[in-house]
Design an enzyme around this catalytic site. Structure first.
Site, PDB file in Angstrom:
ATOM      1  N   LEU A 296      60.269  10.969  54.417  1.00 32.34           N
ATOM      2  CA  LEU A 296      61.133  11.411  55.534  1.00 32.34           C
ATOM      3  C   LEU A 296      60.586  11.906  56.841  1.00 32.34           C
ATOM      4  O   LEU A 296      59.600  12.668  56.602  1.00 32.34           O
ATOM      5  CB  LEU A 296      62.480  12.168  55.062  1.00 32.34           C
ATOM      6  CG  LEU A 296      63.251  11.771  53.785  1.00 32.34           C
ATOM      7  CD1 LEU A 296      64.304  12.698  53.571  1.00 32.34           C
ATOM      8  CD2 LEU A 296      63.965  10.299  54.306  1.00 32.34           C
ATOM      9  N   ASP A 297      60.896  11.464  57.974  1.00 34.24           N
ATOM     10  CA  ASP A 297      60.505  11.944  59.220  1.00 34.24           C
ATOM     11  C   ASP A 297      60.427  13.594  59.290  1.00 34.24           C
ATOM     12  O   ASP A 297      61.444  14.031  58.642  1.00 34.24           O
ATOM     13  CB  ASP A 297      61.037  11.268  60.586  1.00 34.24           C
ATOM     14  CG  ASP A 297      60.744  10.009  60.755  1.00 34.24           C
ATOM     15  OD1 ASP A 297      59.704   9.361  59.795  1.00 34.24           O
ATOM     16  OD2 ASP A 297      61.441   9.156  61.404  1.00 34.24           O
ATOM     17  N   VAL A 298      59.524  14.221  60.000  1.00 28.59           N
ATOM     18  CA  VAL A 298      59.697  15.718  60.221  1.00 28.59           C
ATOM     19  C   VAL A 298      61.126  15.928  60.740  1.00 28.59           C
ATOM     20  O   VAL A 298      61.951  16.821  60.059  1.00 28.59           O
ATOM     21  CB  VAL A 298      58.662  16.258  61.213  1.00 28.59           C
ATOM     22  CG1 VAL A 298      59.029  17.717  61.537  1.00 28.59           C
ATOM     23  CG2 VAL A 298      57.417  15.925  60.405  1.00 28.59           C
TER      24      VAL A 298
END
Length: 306
Positions: free
Chosen positions: A136-138
């Site tokens: 998952l993206d930051v």
């Protein structure tokens, strides 16, 4: 010391530039790839290539990345655990936390937080990415599974590649969708001039997102999204492509004023549900990740008309 990573390039890499392919495969910028090539830390089929060299399906690539010690990976940080057993752990990843360490990232990571609590992750792969089968993206929160055993790692990787994992997200997007539900089928690759971004590009990797409206709100719509593929920034890129950027995501076209009015300091995007076949028991499992407080607060403000 450096960590040796070996890759066999996939079919979709055929004819593309080496720096473009490695950036996508390793999750790093093209400028960093160029630096590694210049320092002779990259070899293709045993020889040092040019960064603009075109690659061929089946090329054997070897990359030397900075080595990491297990202790240095430990990053104590709050990380809600939704489920765990001896083979997998499912977490509700908070915003501001990366899935794993990467060049240029010094913040907390899922792997580091798990290691800091004494979790044992015994899989193959680079040390800082052990157990990682998806990311998952930051700036995205929500449900994420990490493999703890080699058997779980191999089977979950196969399931993600074969699109057998059900990934459901919620996003708050600008404007009103018409039609209210649909499918976005548009290839995604590195942005041609900004290598920190992705974009819908000809020749990109196939990417499919299904969406449906959950709730129409003042100036925005709450949508549910289901991914068939798992490209970098896929939802963010696809929603911008149809003219409905995610609220709080100026990188992909959002108006920062709306996010400010809602008290949002990040994109309104959350992985609400993750369903898959348990890699060891064979049981069909599904995990739900509650919304973070800032996302719930933004919805409350919208429903009240600010």
């Amino acid at each position: 010391m450096r960590d040796r990573v070996r890759l066999q390039l996939p079919e979709c890499a055929q004819g593309k530039r080496l720096d473009q392919v490695l950036a996508a495969e390793l999750g790093i910028s093209r400028s960093l790839v160029a630096k590694l090539i210049k320092q002779n830390y990259v070899k293709v089929n045993g020889t040092v290539p040019r960064k603009s060299a075109e690659v061929t399906r089946g090329d054997q690539v070897e990359v030397l990345l900075p080595d990491v010690s297990p202790k240095s990976l430990e990053t104590p940080a709050p990380l809600p655990i939704l489920y765990q057993d001896e083979n997998i752990v499912v977490v509700n990843k908070p915003v501001g936390m990366a899935a794993h360490s990467a060049p240029g990232w010094e913040g907390p990571t899922v792997i580091g937080a798990l290691l800091a609590t004494g979790q044992e992750i015994d899989t193959s792969g680079p040390l800082e990415r052990k157990g990682i089968v998806h990311r998952l993206d930051v700036g995205t929160s929500g449900a994420m599974v990490v493999a703890k055993s080699q058997l779980a790692y191999d089977r979950l990787q196969a399931d993600f590649r074969a699109r057998r994992v059900k990934k459901i997200y919620q996003a708050l997007v600008q404007g009103y969708l018409d039609p209210a539900a649909g499918t976005i089928d548009a290839p995604i690759g590195r942005h041609p001039s900004r290598d920190f971004k992705m974009a819908v590009v000809a020749g990109g990797r196939p990417a499919i997102t299904h969406y449906r409206t959950l709730e129409s709100l003042p100036r925005a719509t709450l949508v549910e999204l289901q991914l068939e593929t798992g490209r970098t920034h896929q939802i963010r890129v696809h929603m911008q492509a149809i003219g409905h950027a995610i609220v709080g995501d100026p990188t992909y076209g959002a108006n920062p004023l709306l996010a400010k009015e809602l008290g949002l300091k990040r994109q309104w995007l959350h992985a609400v549900s993750l369903g898959f076949t348990h890699p060891v028991t064979g049981e069909q499992v599904s995990f739900q990740a509650p919304l973070a407080a800032d996302l719930k607060d933004a919805l409350t403000r919208l429903r009240r008309g600010f």
